[in-house]
Design an enzyme around this catalytic site. Structure first.
Site, PDB file in Angstrom:
ATOM      1  N   ARG A  51      40.190  37.427  27.747  1.00  0.00           N
ATOM      2  CA  ARG A  51      41.047  38.266  28.609  1.00  0.00           C
ATOM      3  C   ARG A  51      40.592  39.720  28.521  1.00  0.00           C
ATOM      4  O   ARG A  51      40.548  40.437  29.510  1.00  0.00           O
ATOM      5  CB  ARG A  51      42.526  38.131  28.208  1.00  0.00           C
ATOM      6  CG  ARG A  51      43.430  39.162  28.882  1.00  0.00           C
ATOM      7  CD  ARG A  51      44.913  38.809  28.861  1.00  0.00           C
ATOM      8  NE  ARG A  51      45.382  38.280  27.618  1.00  0.00           N
ATOM      9  CZ  ARG A  51      45.597  38.985  26.495  1.00  0.00           C
ATOM     10  NH1 ARG A  51      45.363  40.286  26.482  1.00  0.00           N
ATOM     11  NH2 ARG A  51      46.031  38.393  25.401  1.00  0.00           N
ATOM     12  N   ASP A 175      41.582  50.801  49.978  1.00  0.00           N
ATOM     13  CA  ASP A 175      41.346  49.366  49.983  1.00  0.00           C
ATOM     14  C   ASP A 175      40.187  49.141  50.954  1.00  0.00           C
ATOM     15  O   ASP A 175      40.340  49.251  52.174  1.00  0.00           O
ATOM     16  CB  ASP A 175      42.620  48.624  50.440  1.00  0.00           C
ATOM     17  CG  ASP A 175      42.452  47.108  50.408  1.00  0.00           C
ATOM     18  OD1 ASP A 175      41.302  46.639  50.444  1.00  0.00           O
ATOM     19  OD2 ASP A 175      43.474  46.394  50.358  1.00  0.00           O
TER      20      ASP A 175
HETATM   21  O1  P1T Z   1      44.597  37.505  48.855  1.00  0.00           O
HETATM   22  P1  P1T Z   1      44.234  38.472  47.784  1.00  0.00           P
HETATM   23  O2  P1T Z   1      42.881  38.218  47.193  1.00  0.00           O
HETATM   24  O3  P1T Z   1      45.296  38.616  46.762  1.00  0.00           O
HETATM   25  O4  P1T Z   1      44.055  39.912  48.482  1.00  0.00           O
HETATM   26  C1  P1T Z   1      45.103  40.655  48.985  1.00  0.00           C
HETATM   27  C2  P1T Z   1      44.583  41.594  50.049  1.00  0.00           C
HETATM   28  C3  P1T Z   1      44.383  42.917  49.743  1.00  0.00           C
HETATM   29  N1  P1T Z   1      43.901  43.798  50.655  1.00  0.00           N
HETATM   30  C4  P1T Z   1      43.594  43.396  51.905  1.00  0.00           C
HETATM   31  C5  P1T Z   1      43.072  44.393  52.887  1.00  0.00           C
HETATM   32  C6  P1T Z   1      43.764  42.065  52.281  1.00  0.00           C
HETATM   33  O5  P1T Z   1      43.449  41.716  53.534  1.00  0.00           O
HETATM   34  C7  P1T Z   1      44.285  41.133  51.338  1.00  0.00           C
HETATM   35  C8  P1T Z   1      44.546  39.712  51.691  1.00  0.00           C
HETATM   36  N2  P1T Z   1      44.549  39.448  53.073  1.00  0.00           N
HETATM   37  C9  P1T Z   1      44.723  38.225  53.643  1.00  0.00           C
HETATM   38  C10 P1T Z   1      44.962  37.102  52.959  1.00  0.00           C
HETATM   39  C11 P1T Z   1      44.651  38.223  55.116  1.00  0.00           C
HETATM   40  O6  P1T Z   1      44.496  37.144  55.743  1.00  0.00           O
HETATM   41  O7  P1T Z   1      44.734  39.299  55.703  1.00  0.00           O
END
Ligand code: P1T
Length: 400
Positions: A51, A175
């Site tokens: 971890r 992001d």
């Molecule tokens: O699904 P995850 O790996 O937890 O990621 C979350 C996330 C974070 N930031 C952005 C810009 C994202 O698009 C997402 C996840 N998005 C989708 C599952 C989607 O279909 O838009």
């Protein structure tokens, strides 16, 4: 350590990934061990417990840092786990300015979870800089935005927002999931932290869930590394290996995603003229707000494109049901094309009013344009438009 002057695809393939010292294996092994032997208390080879640190994860983190031109990276079990960990930088009473167009799960976490811990959020349209400066209060600690954003592909000026954050002593977070480090590097524009859902383009094959953050700031890194270990939302070694495997082709995939999406953009532009499409959202589409900024800060337009179909929800759902190669599914960024309906799928955590305030209309369709042959993708879209049973002239007549 491969220096940042080595080009992107070479770094994607080689950073952190020398042949295994013991066996010569060209592809680094997957270190599944959860714990590591110590030759006396505290006397170990750099790893104690998986971890806290794992050799396969370390290779991925070295690689991701290199791709974003960052000094440090941390890998997580999902993009959402990365979001959670970043919010643990805050405390009760802190305020965050967030782009109004972000992944529905990100909004949900801020609005439905973090608010209970006394952190407040202002959701503003970050495409306009005064919206950010006007929202700053004495409690503001962080500015968080996506560019291009999910699902409306809104473009915010990374350099300008980074300058605002610096002069107000705020942590800036981008992001960068939709753009990927191949198309844009926010750290080069002064952003403090870049985050990714590596589930998407970075993994690239719709077979792994992961997240990452990258920074140049050693203080933030140390705190986040502490939180990564304390919170414990780490990816498995096998998932790290899958992401690393995907990364090797990230550059060529992004070129192809972008060139295919540009052709889909032209195709959909034609559908505006035919009366089927109301609005088109794509970073490099000239009428799109801030497309000049997109062209300045992004190498290509990327593989995501959204549009408002004339006829609202009913028409959008019928259109989606006629698609063959664009699979109706949440997520994005894999080699295969996907299509989805944000109002009830990825952005279903917004109330109808919250969606409308943000410009997510009932006819919104989002496409993740894959790397299949473009002729087949365009045929698929054309077939779906041709087979719509709902009569567009009838809709127009009703409107008038
Ligand atoms: O699904 P995850 O790996 O937890 O990621 C979350 C996330 C974070 N930031 C952005 C810009 C994202 O698009 C997402 C996840 N998005 C989708 C599952 C989607 O279909 O838009």
């Amino acid at each position: 350590m491969i220096c940042k002057f080595v080009k992107f695809n070479t770094r994607a393939i080689h950073s952190g990934q020398e042949a295994d010292k013991e066996t010569g294996a060209v592809v680094p092994p997957i270190h599944l061990s959860s714990t590591f032997k110590q030759d006396g208390v505290g006397n170990h080879k750099g790893f104690e417990y998986s971890r806290t640190g794992n050799p396969t994860r370390q290779i991925l983190e070295t690689n991701l840092a290199s791709l974003e031109n960052g000094k440090y990276a941390l890998a997580f079990a999902s993009g959402s786990a990365t979001t959670t960990t970043l919010q643990l930088l805050l405390k009760k009473g802190d305020h965050v300015i967030v782009g109004d167009d972000v992944y529905g799960g990100t909004f949900r976490f801020f609005d439905k979870v973090m608010k209970n811990f006394g952190v407040t959020y202002s959701f503003v349209d970050t495409t306009k800089l005064t919206n950010i400066t006007n929202a700053i209060t004495s409690s503001t600690k962080m500015v968080w935005f996506e560019t291009p954003s999910n699902p409306l592909l809104k473009i915010s000026d990374i350099q300008a927002i980074s300058n605002i954050c610096k002069s107000n002593n705020l942590i800036s977070v981008v992001d960068n999931t939709f753009a990927t480090p191949f198309l844009q590097n926010p750290l080069d524009m002064g952003i403090d932290i870049v985050m990714h859902s590596t589930t998407k383009y970075i993994g690239g094959h719709s077979d792994v869930i992961g997240g990452a953050l990258i920074t140049n700031n050693s203080e933030l890194y140390e705190r986040l590394k502490f939180l990564q270990n304390a919170g414990g939302a780490v990816p498995s070694p096998f998932d790290c290996w899958l992401v690393l495997r995907g990364i090797k082709t990230l550059g060529i995939r992004m070129e192809r995603h972008s060139s295919n999406a540009e052709k889909v953009m032209r195709f959909l532009e034609g559908k505006i003229d035919e009366g089927h499409v109301e609005e088109l959202y794509y970073p490099f589409y000239s009428p799109h707000k801030n497309s000049d900024i997109a062209k300045k800060q992004m190498k290509f337009g990327g593989g995501m494109i959204s549009f408002d179909i004339v006829g609202g929800k009913e028409m959008a759902n019928e259109f989606l049901s006629h698609l063959k190669y664009f699979t109706l599914a949440e997520s994005l960024g894999g080699v295969e094309s996907l299509a989805e309906y944000p109002p009830s799928m990825t952005h279903g955590s917004y109330t109808p009013d919250e969606r409308l305030e943000r410009g997510i209309k009932d006819g919104l369709v989002r496409l993740s344009v894959g790397i299949e042959d473009i002729e087949d993708l365009l045929d698929d879209l054309e077939h779906a438009f041709k087979n719509l049973k709902i009569d567009i002239d009838e809709i127009k007549a009703v409107k008038h």
